[in-house]
Every structure is written in structure tokens, then in C-alpha cells.
Design a protein around this motif. Structure first.
Motif: not given
Ligand SMILES: Cc1cc2nc3c(=O)[nH]c(=O)nc-3n(C[C@H](O)[C@H](O)[C@H](O)COP(=O)(O)O)c2cc1C
Length: 137
Positions: A80-103
Motif C-alpha cells: 500500500a505504501m512501501l515500495n518493494s520487499t526485495y531487500k527483505k526477501v534478499k536478506a533471507e535468500a542470502d542466508k540460504v545462498g540462493i541468488p535473487m534475480l535483479d529484476k
């Protein structure tokens, strides 16, 4: 190229996006209670902001992923207000060593009368276009 779509929703917005994305990719949109069992190149993960964070269930889902089975996570969703959750999701993905698509795909999502009707038809079209661009890359 292989795909899977998982989503977490509280009010149905992410489910609608997930179903449109999944249809374009030729797979089923499943809730995160459904584990990723087959190896996939791209896991499209639909999620949103709730009280300035992603839901703890989304965090544990990402934590449960096997890096040998998931090539990349593709973030999509609405808020509703905030932009993407990308950074939050990436923080979790980093913990398990899975890369995120940049888009990623992000649009407004209705919440308590704000952004009524969003994601709307145009948002859904854009989400489908986004999925198509990755499928055809
Ligand atoms: C309990 C709750 C808390 C929310 N907190 C936020 C927030 O902190 N920031 C924001 O931008 N949107 C917030 N929203 C709005 C949602 O991110 C938005 O409505 C989104 O489209 C919901 O997706 P869903 O229907 O798939 O759950 C909140 C929504 C709910 C239901």
C-alpha cells in the motif's frame, strides 16, 4: 527453463498476481505451504509488506529452500505504501545462498480503502508482461 510460483497472501492481492504470472509461465500458483520439490531455474515468490516487514511465514519458507533445487528467486508483489520487499526477501535468500534475480515486479495493493481495486487489470497485465520477459530471456 523451469519455473515455480509460490505466494503468501493475507487479503488475496498476491494470489491474483500469482495466478496471472503462473498462467503465463505454464505452471500452477501455489501457496508457500506447498514445498518446492522439483528443481527449478526460477522460483517466482509473491509476497507483501505487513507492518513494515515480510511475514514470518515467508521468512521461514525461504529458509526452507534448498539451494541445489532453486536457481534464482524472482520477487513480485504489491504494497500500500512501501515500495518493494526485495531487500527483505534478499536478506533471507542470502542466508540460504540462493541468488535473487535483479529484476522484480511491484505494484500498489489495496489496503483499508487506499489504492482501491489494486492490483487492477493494468497491474495484472504488467505482471504478465514481466513474467513473459523472463520466460523469453
Ligand atoms: C495487516 C496488514 C499490514 C500491512 N502493513 C503494510 C505496511 O507496513 N506497508 C505497506 O506498504 N503496506 C502494508 N499493508 C498493505 C499490503 O501490503 C497490501 O494491501 C498488499 O496488497 C496485500 O497483499 P495480500 O492481499 O496478498 O496480503 C498491510 C496490509 C495488511 C493486511
Amino acid at each position: 527453463m523451469t519455473f515455480a510460483v509460490r505466494y503468501y497472501t493475507k487479503t488475496g492481492n498476491t494470489k491474483r498476481l500469482a495466478e496471472a504470472v503462473a498462467k503465463e509461465l505454464g505452471v500452477e500458483a501455489l501457496p508457500i505451504s506447498s514445498p518446492v520439490e522439483d528443481k527449478v531455474d526460477y522460483l517466482f515468490l509473491g509476497n507483501s509488506y505487513y507492518a513494515f516487514n515480510i511475514d514470518p511465514e515467508v521468512k521461514s519458507f525461504i529458509g526452507s529452500l534448498d539451494k541445489n533445487k532453486v536457481g534464482k528467486i524472482v520477487n513480485f508483489g504489491s504494497a500500500a505504501m512501501l515500495n518493494s520487499t526485495y531487500k527483505k526477501v534478499k536478506a533471507e535468500a542470502d542466508k540460504v545462498g540462493i541468488p535473487m534475480l535483479d529484476k522484480e515486479f511491484h505494484c500498489k495493493g489495496e489496503f483499508k480503502g487506499i489504492h482501491k481495486g489494486r492490483p487492477n487489470d493494468d497491474d495484472i497485465k504488467e505482471a504478465v508482461k514481466f513474467a513473459k520477459s523472463i520466460k523469453e530471456a
